[in-house]
Design an enzyme around this catalytic site. Structure first.
Site, PDB file in Angstrom:
ATOM      1  N   ASN A 177       1.039  -2.658 -15.816  1.00  0.00           N
ATOM      2  CA  ASN A 177       2.080  -3.347 -15.049  1.00  0.00           C
ATOM      3  C   ASN A 177       1.336  -4.282 -14.106  1.00  0.00           C
ATOM      4  O   ASN A 177       0.739  -3.840 -13.131  1.00  0.00           O
ATOM      5  CB  ASN A 177       2.918  -2.320 -14.270  1.00  0.00           C
TER       6      ASN A 177
ATOM      7  N   LYS B 214       2.408  -6.469 -12.116  1.00  0.00           N
ATOM      8  CA  LYS B 214       3.097  -6.777 -10.846  1.00  0.00           C
ATOM      9  C   LYS B 214       3.054  -8.292 -10.601  1.00  0.00           C
ATOM     10  O   LYS B 214       3.135  -9.060 -11.541  1.00  0.00           O
ATOM     11  CB  LYS B 214       2.490  -5.961  -9.707  1.00  0.00           C
TER      12      LYS B 214
ATOM     13  N   HIS C 149      11.127   0.194 -11.004  1.00  0.00           N
ATOM     14  CA  HIS C 149       9.854   0.474 -10.344  1.00  0.00           C
ATOM     15  C   HIS C 149      10.094   0.725  -8.854  1.00  0.00           C
ATOM     16  O   HIS C 149      10.981   0.110  -8.261  1.00  0.00           O
ATOM     17  CB  HIS C 149       8.896  -0.712 -10.542  1.00  0.00           C
TER      18      HIS C 149
ATOM     19  N   GLU D 191       8.647  -0.276  -6.339  1.00  0.00           N
ATOM     20  CA  GLU D 191       8.576  -1.487  -5.501  1.00  0.00           C
ATOM     21  C   GLU D 191       9.902  -2.240  -5.529  1.00  0.00           C
ATOM     22  O   GLU D 191      10.308  -2.846  -4.538  1.00  0.00           O
ATOM     23  CB  GLU D 191       7.412  -2.373  -5.969  1.00  0.00           C
TER      24      GLU D 191
ATOM     25  N   GLU E 175       6.086   8.078 -11.384  1.00  0.00           N
ATOM     26  CA  GLU E 175       5.170   7.409 -10.467  1.00  0.00           C
ATOM     27  C   GLU E 175       5.441   7.880  -9.034  1.00  0.00           C
ATOM     28  O   GLU E 175       6.350   7.362  -8.374  1.00  0.00           O
ATOM     29  CB  GLU E 175       5.369   5.893 -10.528  1.00  0.00           C
TER      30      GLU E 175
ATOM     31  N   GLY F  48      -0.919   2.299  -5.745  1.00  0.00           N
ATOM     32  CA  GLY F  48      -1.710   1.296  -5.046  1.00  0.00           C
ATOM     33  C   GLY F  48      -2.435   1.834  -3.821  1.00  0.00           C
ATOM     34  O   GLY F  48      -2.955   1.074  -3.009  1.00  0.00           O
TER      35      GLY F  48
ATOM     36  N   SER G  53      -2.327   4.954  -9.269  1.00  0.00           N
ATOM     37  CA  SER G  53      -3.787   4.974  -9.117  1.00  0.00           C
ATOM     38  C   SER G  53      -4.509   5.616 -10.309  1.00  0.00           C
ATOM     39  O   SER G  53      -5.556   6.234 -10.143  1.00  0.00           O
ATOM     40  CB  SER G  53      -4.191   5.653  -7.809  1.00  0.00           C
TER      41      SER G  53
HETATM   42  P1  13P Z   1      -1.534   1.378  -9.313  1.00  0.00           P
HETATM   43  O1  13P Z   1      -2.142   1.798 -10.633  1.00  0.00           O
HETATM   44  O2  13P Z   1      -2.094   0.103  -8.783  1.00  0.00           O
HETATM   45  O3  13P Z   1      -1.533   2.498  -8.319  1.00  0.00           O
HETATM   46  O4  13P Z   1      -0.001   1.055  -9.627  1.00  0.00           O
HETATM   47  C1  13P Z   1       0.735   1.969 -10.344  1.00  0.00           C
HETATM   48  C2  13P Z   1       2.022   1.348 -10.677  1.00  0.00           C
HETATM   49  O5  13P Z   1       2.845   1.118  -9.809  1.00  0.00           O
HETATM   50  C3  13P Z   1       2.287   0.997 -12.077  1.00  0.00           C
HETATM   51  O6  13P Z   1       3.610   0.638 -12.257  1.00  0.00           O
END
Ligand code: 13P
Length: 255
Positions: free
Chosen positions: A13, A15, A98, A100, A170, A176, A216
């Site tokens: 992903n 982002k 997601h 976010e 997640e 992140g 992560s």
């Molecule tokens: P990270 O791998 O950067 O922690 O992000 C995970 C994520 O949100 C994948 O959708």
């Protein structure tokens, strides 16, 4: 519990990262590194990168996904993109709900459900994200919340349509942050998701649904996370922006 009944899917992903020219360069770098994958390899990229991603991934085993989809086919929804538009561009997967988007863009369990239905009705595979915040975990709500989010997202999704659904667990506190859930926590969270599916669709169906872990996941911890019985792949943020790291995760899934 039979892991062999479901597909392992490693999805990046991206982002809000990479321009179209950077997309071409990164996929060209990744292609030879993941070509022998024994799992499905997907890259979910920003809308404006889709054309470049489809072009660069042609003839390879990399499939392309989007990061969101609107729930209507067309209409007065400024700034939104429909499943039909994505499908015509060659997109096969889409990330929905997601954390976010839930956190910054007002996404709710209801809109996640509508988007999931739109994706499935539009012929896309949905990667639906669920996960608890640190506060919710500390209050002991993880199981209740994961089951609730999973069931809400899947409202009115038929068992037949479920074949095109992946759930990504997640934990919000692991995204992140560099703080990964332990393999046991990931397995437990994914297990809660699978029991929610079982409660609605029955055990036989639940055993066939791919449940990813995300948060992560990286080249160092992927092996251990992916060895767990309930972890059928990963949804990878940061590490999917580096060809070498991403390919190490793909190789970990091959084992
Ligand atoms: P990270 O791998 O950067 O922690 O992000 C995970 C994520 O949100 C994948 O959708």
């Amino acid at each position: 519990m039979n892991k062999a009944k479901r597909r392992t899917v490693i999805a990046g992903n991206w982002k809000m990262n990479k321009t179209p020219s950077e997309t071409t360069a990164l996929i060209n770098e990744m292609k030879p590194l993941v070509k022998d994958a024994d799992c499905d390899v997907v890259l979910c990229v920003p809308f404006v990168d889709i054309a470049a991603a489809i072009e660069a991934s042609k003839g390879s085993n990399i499939r392309i996904g989007a990061e969101n989809v609107h729930f209507k086919e067309s209409g007065a929804y400024t700034g939104e993109v429909s499943a039909k538009m994505l499908k015509e561009c060659g997109v096969e997967y889409v990330v929905i709900g997601h954390s976010e988007r839930r956190q910054y863009f007002g996404e709710t369990d209801q809109t996640v459900n509508l988007r999931t239905l739109a994706a499935l009705n539009g012929g896309l595979k949905a990667i639906v994200c669920v996960g608890e915040t640190l506060e919710q975990r500390e209050l002991g709500y993880t199981e209740t919340l994961l089951k609730y989010q999973t069931k809400m997202a899947l409202t009115n999704v038929t068992a037949e349509q479920l074949k095109n659904v992946i759930i990504a667990y997640e934990p919000v506190w692991a995204i992140g942050t560099g703080v990964t859930a332990t393999a046991e926590q990931a397995d437990e969270g994914n297990g809660f998701v699978r029991s929610a599916i079982e409660e609605v669709y029955g055990k036989d169906v639940a055993e066939t649904v791919t449940v990813q872990y995300g948060g992560s996941m990286n080249a160092k911890n992927a092996d251990e996370l992916l060895s767990k019985v309930n972890v059928d792949g990963g949804l990878i943020g940061g590490a999917s922006l580096k060809a070498e790291d991403f390919s190490i995760i793909v190789k970990a899934a091959n084992k």
